[in-house]
Design a protein around this motif. Structure first.
Motif, PDB file in Angstrom:
ATOM      1  N   GLN A 140       0.952  -1.133  -0.016  1.00 20.53           N
ATOM      2  CA  GLN A 140       0.018  -0.079   0.117  1.00 20.53           C
ATOM      3  C   GLN A 140       0.772   1.355   0.078  1.00 20.53           C
ATOM      4  O   GLN A 140       0.363   2.276   0.312  1.00 20.53           O
ATOM      5  N   ALA A 141       1.958   1.097  -0.237  1.00 21.19           N
ATOM      6  CA  ALA A 141       3.053   2.263  -0.009  1.00 21.19           C
ATOM      7  C   ALA A 141       2.673   3.390  -0.939  1.00 21.19           C
ATOM      8  O   ALA A 141       2.827   4.521  -0.845  1.00 21.19           O
ATOM      9  N   ALA A 142       2.634   2.970  -2.268  1.00 20.34           N
ATOM     10  CA  ALA A 142       2.372   3.928  -3.584  1.00 20.34           C
ATOM     11  C   ALA A 142       0.984   4.785  -2.804  1.00 20.34           C
ATOM     12  O   ALA A 142       1.035   6.161  -3.022  1.00 20.34           O
ATOM     13  N   LEU A 143       0.053   4.449  -2.383  1.00 18.10           N
ATOM     14  CA  LEU A 143      -0.940   5.150  -1.944  1.00 18.10           C
ATOM     15  C   LEU A 143      -0.860   5.919  -0.793  1.00 18.10           C
ATOM     16  O   LEU A 143      -1.017   7.157  -0.632  1.00 18.10           O
ATOM     17  N   ILE A 144       0.008   5.479   0.200  1.00 15.49           N
ATOM     18  CA  ILE A 144       0.296   6.174   1.381  1.00 15.49           C
ATOM     19  C   ILE A 144       1.449   7.317   0.780  1.00 15.49           C
ATOM     20  O   ILE A 144       1.209   8.444   1.497  1.00 15.49           O
ATOM     21  N   THR A 145       2.229   7.169   0.060  1.00 16.21           N
ATOM     22  CA  THR A 145       3.201   8.005  -0.604  1.00 16.21           C
ATOM     23  C   THR A 145       2.573   9.060  -1.172  1.00 16.21           C
ATOM     24  O   THR A 145       2.854  10.290  -1.069  1.00 16.21           O
ATOM     25  N   CYS A 146       1.348   8.837  -1.987  1.00 15.61           N
ATOM     26  CA  CYS A 146       0.668   9.781  -2.564  1.00 15.61           C
ATOM     27  C   CYS A 146      -0.127  10.769  -1.789  1.00 15.61           C
ATOM     28  O   CYS A 146      -0.056  11.951  -1.731  1.00 15.61           O
ATOM     29  N   LEU A 147      -0.728  10.078  -0.691  1.00 16.81           N
ATOM     30  CA  LEU A 147      -1.136  10.809   0.392  1.00 16.81           C
ATOM     31  C   LEU A 147      -0.363  11.806   0.836  1.00 16.81           C
ATOM     32  O   LEU A 147      -0.798  12.780   1.357  1.00 16.81           O
ATOM     33  N   ALA A 148       0.677  11.374   1.421  1.00 22.74           N
ATOM     34  CA  ALA A 148       1.802  12.248   2.032  1.00 22.74           C
ATOM     35  C   ALA A 148       2.270  13.331   1.078  1.00 22.74           C
ATOM     36  O   ALA A 148       2.408  14.482   1.494  1.00 22.74           O
ATOM     37  N   GLY A 149       2.125  13.005  -0.264  1.00 23.58           N
ATOM     38  CA  GLY A 149       2.760  14.226  -1.219  1.00 23.58           C
ATOM     39  C   GLY A 149       1.766  15.116  -1.170  1.00 23.58           C
ATOM     40  O   GLY A 149       1.992  16.313  -1.400  1.00 23.58           O
ATOM     41  N   LEU A 150       0.142  14.630  -1.118  1.00 29.25           N
ATOM     42  CA  LEU A 150      -0.676  15.808  -1.151  1.00 29.25           C
ATOM     43  C   LEU A 150      -0.402  16.682   0.046  1.00 29.25           C
ATOM     44  O   LEU A 150      -0.809  17.721  -0.175  1.00 29.25           O
ATOM     45  N   ALA A 151      -0.279  16.088   1.134  1.00 31.71           N
ATOM     46  CA  ALA A 151      -0.342  16.699   2.557  1.00 31.71           C
ATOM     47  C   ALA A 151       0.858  17.633   2.473  1.00 31.71           C
ATOM     48  O   ALA A 151       0.744  19.007   2.943  1.00 31.71           O
ATOM     49  N   VAL A 152       1.846  17.414   1.909  1.00 36.64           N
ATOM     50  CA  VAL A 152       3.048  18.348   1.690  1.00 36.64           C
ATOM     51  C   VAL A 152       2.927  19.506   0.889  1.00 36.64           C
ATOM     52  O   VAL A 152       3.201  20.569   0.972  1.00 36.64           O
TER      53      VAL A 152
END
Length: 103
Positions: free
Chosen positions: A9-21
């Motif tokens: 699920q890392a791609a999804l989590i990374t995408c979400l973190a990128g949106l937050a930043v």
């Protein structure tokens, strides 16, 4: 295909973190992910304006936003694939016509 590890699920989590930043003022949401759909992200918001903020942040064309119904409430929603993640972003609301008729 279900995920067996968090790494799947890392791609999804990374995408979400990128949106937050990248969009620190993006409205908070009720976000769900599932091991049974490791590339899908459901984003529930509490107003139409917040759906619009997410649409803009994700770069989704306004033509992809639709009005629908979820149960007895109207909904505003869109689906989009961004950075390999399938987003479903939505809110429900009571339309002004229904509210006026209830008064």
């Amino acid at each position: 295909m279900s995920a067996e590890t968090l790494a799947e699920q890392a791609a999804l989590i990374t995408c979400l973190a990128g949106l937050a930043v990248g969009h620190p003022h993006l409205p908070a949401a009720y976000i769900t992910i599932s091991r049974h759909a490791p590339r899908e992200l459901n984003v529930q918001l509490d107003s139409v304006s917040k759906v619009e903020a997410w649409r803009e942040a994700l770069g989704v064309d306004a033509d992809l936003v639709c009005v629908d119904r979820l149960g007895d409430r109207s909904s505003l929603e869109f689906d989009a694939t961004v950075h390999g993640v399938d987003f479903h972003v939505y809110t429900t609301y009571v339309s002004a016509a229904v509210e006026a008729g209830a008064a």
